[in-house]
Design a protein around this motif. Structure first.
Motif, mmCIF file in Angstrom:
data_model
loop_
_atom_site.group_PDB
_atom_site.id
_atom_site.type_symbol
_atom_site.label_atom_id
_atom_site.label_comp_id
_atom_site.label_asym_id
_atom_site.label_seq_id
_atom_site.Cartn_x
_atom_site.Cartn_y
_atom_site.Cartn_z
ATOM 1 N N THR A 44 -33.645 -14.843 -44.088
ATOM 2 C CA THR A 44 -34.436 -13.974 -43.766
ATOM 3 C C THR A 44 -34.845 -12.963 -44.952
ATOM 4 O OG1 THR A 44 -33.045 -12.372 -43.044
ATOM 5 C CG2 THR A 44 -33.825 -13.991 -41.314
ATOM 6 N N ARG A 47 -38.907 -12.288 -45.497
ATOM 7 C CA ARG A 47 -39.385 -11.720 -44.501
ATOM 8 C C ARG A 47 -39.345 -10.162 -44.238
ATOM 9 N NH1 ARG A 47 -37.696 -13.000 -40.334
ATOM 10 N NH2 ARG A 47 -36.216 -14.774 -40.849
ATOM 11 N N THR A 48 -38.201 -9.824 -44.719
ATOM 12 C CA THR A 48 -37.576 -8.423 -44.687
ATOM 13 C C THR A 48 -38.114 -7.296 -45.505
ATOM 14 O OG1 THR A 48 -35.656 -8.759 -45.702
ATOM 15 C CG2 THR A 48 -35.666 -9.418 -43.213
ATOM 16 N N THR A 51 -42.025 -5.767 -43.773
ATOM 17 C CA THR A 51 -42.905 -5.498 -42.538
ATOM 18 C C THR A 51 -41.922 -5.711 -41.409
ATOM 19 O OG1 THR A 51 -43.305 -8.173 -42.618
ATOM 20 C CG2 THR A 51 -45.110 -6.612 -43.338
ATOM 21 N N THR A 52 -40.528 -6.101 -41.571
ATOM 22 C CA THR A 52 -39.649 -6.313 -40.524
ATOM 23 C C THR A 52 -38.739 -5.229 -40.183
ATOM 24 O OG1 THR A 52 -39.761 -8.672 -41.103
ATOM 25 C CG2 THR A 52 -37.925 -7.902 -39.486
ATOM 26 N N TRP A 60 -35.671 -7.807 -33.445
ATOM 27 C CA TRP A 60 -36.335 -7.537 -34.643
ATOM 28 C C TRP A 60 -38.007 -7.299 -34.201
ATOM 29 C CZ3 TRP A 60 -39.953 -11.371 -35.455
ATOM 30 C CH2 TRP A 60 -39.595 -12.534 -35.114
ATOM 31 N N LYS A 62 -41.831 -7.693 -36.384
ATOM 32 C CA LYS A 62 -42.579 -8.082 -37.688
ATOM 33 C C LYS A 62 -43.806 -7.444 -37.257
ATOM 34 C CE LYS A 62 -43.996 -11.455 -40.879
ATOM 35 N NZ LYS A 62 -43.816 -12.652 -41.422
ATOM 36 N N ASP A 64 -47.911 -6.968 -38.267
ATOM 37 C CA ASP A 64 -48.898 -7.452 -38.903
ATOM 38 C C ASP A 64 -50.183 -6.868 -38.426
ATOM 39 O OD1 ASP A 64 -50.822 -9.093 -40.433
ATOM 40 O OD2 ASP A 64 -50.543 -10.765 -39.252
ATOM 41 N N GLU A 140 -34.859 -15.698 -35.913
ATOM 42 C CA GLU A 140 -35.695 -14.660 -36.792
ATOM 43 C C GLU A 140 -36.921 -15.477 -37.256
ATOM 44 O OE1 GLU A 140 -33.956 -11.435 -38.724
ATOM 45 O OE2 GLU A 140 -32.030 -11.603 -37.628
ATOM 46 N N THR A 141 -37.308 -16.604 -36.755
ATOM 47 C CA THR A 141 -38.573 -17.340 -37.336
ATOM 48 C C THR A 141 -39.199 -17.775 -36.111
ATOM 49 O OG1 THR A 141 -37.037 -19.077 -37.921
ATOM 50 C CG2 THR A 141 -37.499 -17.556 -39.732
ATOM 51 N N TRP A 144 -39.342 -16.557 -32.003
ATOM 52 C CA TRP A 144 -39.893 -15.203 -31.427
ATOM 53 C C TRP A 144 -40.086 -15.243 -30.109
ATOM 54 C CZ3 TRP A 144 -44.655 -15.384 -29.570
ATOM 55 C CH2 TRP A 144 -45.494 -16.588 -29.826
ATOM 56 N N ASP A 161 -34.524 -0.408 -41.077
ATOM 57 C CA ASP A 161 -34.711 -1.808 -42.161
ATOM 58 C C ASP A 161 -33.502 -2.561 -42.202
ATOM 59 O OD1 ASP A 161 -32.891 -0.329 -43.716
ATOM 60 O OD2 ASP A 161 -34.484 0.418 -45.137
#
Length: 172
Positions: A44, A47-48, A51-52, A60, A62, A64, A140-141, A144, A161
């Motif tokens: 991860t 991605r972190t 924005t996560t 978690w 994320k 956008d 975590e991908t 969701w 964070d």
């Protein structure tokens, strides 16, 4: 703020060379050597950065724009064991931060999933109905749970964070 970056190379001892460049000024480049000590956080890492965020209840988020994608963390999925059922909310339902919005059942236990931010559900991951075990493979991908239209972005900023969440899981 959007941050673009590239993972350049993996080196010995879980070290990565990370190239970070702001999208509006591509001539400014920052290079970092990042050492990742936990295998949970290696997949991860991409991605972190910006924005996560993570809730203490192991969800978690994320973000956008004003759309938050929410799921449970790899840590929570591993603690639950083999997931056999996921209950998700209907589109249009509204939840406040901390409200239970769904549940996860595994061979070991059942657990509520809590809204880490306030908002309205705009989409639920229907693929989890057919394959709830995907939570164990891609928590975590691809696994969701829901997408929220966030009503208060300050709630997102107040979440942990990646570094703070890692520390939280080590003391749990």
């Amino acid at each position: 703020m959007e941050i673009k970056f590239a993972l350049i190379a993996m080196r010995r001892s879980n070290r990565y060379l990370l190239l970070i460049y702001p999208p509006r000024c591509p001539t400014i480049i920052y290079l970092f050597f990042v050492r990742v000590q936990s295998t949970v956080f290696q997949p991860t890492l991409r991605r972190t950065l910006a924005t996560t965020r993570y809730a203490t209840s192991h969800e978690w988020v994320k973000l956008d724009g004003d759309i938050a994608t929410v799921g449970i963390t790899d840590f929570a999925a591993k603690a639950l064991g083999d997931v056999v059922y996921v209950d998700l909310p209907e589109v249009g339902a509204s939840f406040s931060k901390g409200d239970p919005f769904g549940s996860v059942e595994s061979v070991k236990a059942a657990s509520d999933v809590y809204a880490p931010v306030s908002g309205e559900i705009i989409e639920s991951n229907a693929s989890l109905s057919d394959d709830p075990g995907n939570v164990n493979n891609a928590a975590e991908t691809d696994a969701w749970f829901t997408k929220f239209k966030v009503t208060d972005k300050a709630e997102f900023e107040a979440l942990m964070d990646a570094a703070a969440y890692k520390k939280h899981t080590e003391t749990a």
